[in-house]
Design an enzyme around this catalytic site. Structure first.
Site, mmCIF file in Angstrom:
data_model
loop_
_atom_site.group_PDB
_atom_site.id
_atom_site.type_symbol
_atom_site.label_atom_id
_atom_site.label_comp_id
_atom_site.label_asym_id
_atom_site.label_seq_id
_atom_site.Cartn_x
_atom_site.Cartn_y
_atom_site.Cartn_z
ATOM 1 N N GLU A 1 0.814 -1.221 0.000
ATOM 2 C CA GLU A 1 0.000 0.000 0.000
ATOM 3 C C GLU A 1 0.845 1.267 0.000
ATOM 4 O OE1 GLU A 1 -2.800 -0.254 3.236
ATOM 5 O OE2 GLU A 1 -3.704 -2.080 2.476
ATOM 6 N N GLU B 1 -4.902 -8.801 1.008
ATOM 7 C CA GLU B 1 -5.587 -8.449 2.251
ATOM 8 C C GLU B 1 -7.068 -8.265 1.981
ATOM 9 O OE1 GLU B 1 -4.089 -5.034 4.426
ATOM 10 O OE2 GLU B 1 -2.012 -5.592 3.984
HETATM 11 O O1 IFM Z 1 -3.726 -3.085 9.229
HETATM 12 C C1 IFM Z 1 -3.736 -2.598 7.930
HETATM 13 C C2 IFM Z 1 -2.566 -3.152 7.144
HETATM 14 O O2 IFM Z 1 -1.350 -2.894 7.748
HETATM 15 C C3 IFM Z 1 -2.546 -2.546 5.761
HETATM 16 N N1 IFM Z 1 -3.813 -2.666 5.126
HETATM 17 C C4 IFM Z 1 -5.001 -2.281 5.853
HETATM 18 C C5 IFM Z 1 -5.006 -2.965 7.202
HETATM 19 C C6 IFM Z 1 -6.277 -2.579 7.975
HETATM 20 O O3 IFM Z 1 -6.354 -1.209 8.154
#
Ligand code: IFM
Length: 449
Positions: A166, A355
């Site tokens: 990200e 994710e």
């Molecule tokens: O916890 C975070 C992660 O580190 C990166 N993506 C989003 C998740 C939830 O906010």
């Protein structure tokens, strides 16, 4: 109930990140990261929580791998802390740091769990921030040096790599919105940081190829719909800018080798200082990847707000939306849409979901159980939405739930629980939630009902 089966060899796993779970921040030679520094400033993080102990994974990794095995995980995505390996960001290698990750990889492999490593999940060495952080033009080279060490030491066993996690959050939330480390508020710095992250990404991918490293390499991007709150022209234009800010600025350089022209014009017109966008940088940034990994949580709605420099929009969701904690709407159809967009608009033909998950205020009940039905429902909706995209021809090879554990959720501290395993942060007791059992069953069947 309809049973939706996934492709044979589909990869099911969970994901975490170093600073969010490891703890042991001053042990075995680990150096200070920007997150240690950010957390030390009162008011930056809810309740002034820090990652000092987190899930104590540094000491408990064997127990943690055993738990993943018990749940039948096929894969585990985690990140390596730059400061454990190079405490000052460059120079002398800390062998104890390497040792930790090497032992973790061995433990995973002997449990039959495939490691997926993210090289950079936001915990930049403070020593590098002290010389300008990602805005420093030397940073791409430093990132390459660090990555080479990790490839050299773990690459004999690890075959799946992600360069950055990200970059939008690391660059914009960290350097412009100030909601994350290093906590700056400068748009031009944020744009430059994002750019250098991408040049660094490019150098690492090039090095990976030139040295014939075995395995595959990609990047993890958070791409999520930005929808107009109403269909009037102003809000349509605001949604396009919001999409440019979060999505197009990050996917287009990777797949097209160019930054979106409308966003460049907008930023220029607002006096933002932009990088040079050199041809050779863009060629590096757009090298073919083995996959693009998608982090998907939810779409948001936007409307025009002229008072917000430089992007002139705010997030405002329609009333009465179903939501998880933190007012994140539940928008599984947006997940299918983003996957279709990646394929149809950007030609991405090799995707992991790195994710996806939901935060709820879970409690352990009197029977010692965590009955997180809402998370089970969230995950089920999203896995079905993923299946739909696969049916429509999107090549998705795997799915990682965020997260294995409740963990240090950045500026939200420990209040925001994303795990399918509950952590009691007082005792470190791990309790598998209903969602953990649900996911385990899904993996065993390779199907969702
Ligand atoms: O916890 C975070 C992660 O580190 C990166 N993506 C989003 C998740 C939830 O906010």
């Amino acid at each position: 109930m309809e049973k939706r089966t996934f492709p044979k060899d589909f990869v099911w796993g969970t994901a975490t990140a170093s600073y969010q779970i490891e703890g042991a921040v001053r042990e075995d030679g680990r150096g200070e990261s920007i997150w240690d520094r950010y957390c030390s400033i009162p008011g930056n993080v809810r309740r002034n929580d820090t990652g000092e102990v987190a899930c104590d994974h540094y000491h408990r990794y064997k127990e943690d791998v055993a738990l993943m095995k018990q749940l039948g995980m096929k894969a585990y995505r985690f990140s390596v802390a730059w400061t454990r390996i190079l405490p000052k960001g460059r120079g002398e290698i800390n062998e104890k740091g390497i040792r930790f990750y090497s032992d973790l990889v061995d433990e995973l492999l002997s449990a039959g769990i495939e490691p997926y490593i993210t090289l950079y999940h936001w915990d930049l060495p403070q020593a590098l921030q002290d010389i300008g952080g990602w805005a420093n033009p030397e940073m791409p080279g430093y990132f390459l040096e660090f990555s080479r060490i990790v490839f050299d030491r773990l690459g004999d066993r690890v075959k799946h790599w992600m360069t950055l996690n990200e970059p939008y959050c690391a660059a914009f939330l960290g350097n412009y919105e100030g909601r994350m480390a290093p906590g700056l508020h400068d748009f031009s710095t944020a744009v430059l940081a994002a750019y250098h992250m991408y040049v660094g990404h490019g150098l690492v991918v090039k090095d990976f190829r030139e040295n014939h490293r075995e395995g595959e390499i990609g990047i993890a991007l958070n791409l999520m719909g930005r929808l107009p709150l109403t269909q009037d022209e102003k809000n349509l234009a605001a949604a396009k800018r919001a999409d440019g800010y979060l999505n197009r600025w990050f996917i287009e350089p990777i797949v097209k080798g160019e930054y979106p022209k409308d966003m460049i014009e907008l930023y220029r017109s607002k006096g933002v200082v932009l990088p040079e966008f050199r041809k050779e940088d863009l060629a590096l940034i757009s090298q073919k990847l083995d996959f693009i990994a998608l982090n998907y949580y939810n779409d948001f709605w936007v409307k025009e707000d002229k008072s917000r420099w430089p992007l002139e929009f705010v997030i405002e969701n329609p009333p009465h939306m179903p939501e998880t904690d933190r007012s994140w709407p539940i928008t599984e159809e947006g997940f299918t849409n983003m996957l279709l967009r990646m394929k149809n608009e950007y030609g991405v033909d090799n995707i992991f979901i790195s994710e996806n998950g939901a935060s709820y205020h879970d409690v352990v009940n009197m029977e010692g159980k965590v009955v997180d039905n809402a998370r089970c429902d969230f995950l089920r909706r999203h896995v079905i939405a993923l299946h739909k995209a696969i049916q429509e021809g999107v090549n998705v090879r795997g799915y990682f739930v965020w997260s294995l554990y409740d963990n240090f959720e950045w500026a939200e501290g420990y209040d925001s629980r994303f795990g399918i395993v509950h952590i009691d942060f007082g005792t470190q007791k791990r309790t598998i939630k209903e969602s953990g059992y649900w996911y385990s069953n899904l993996i065993a069947q390779n199907a969702v009902e």
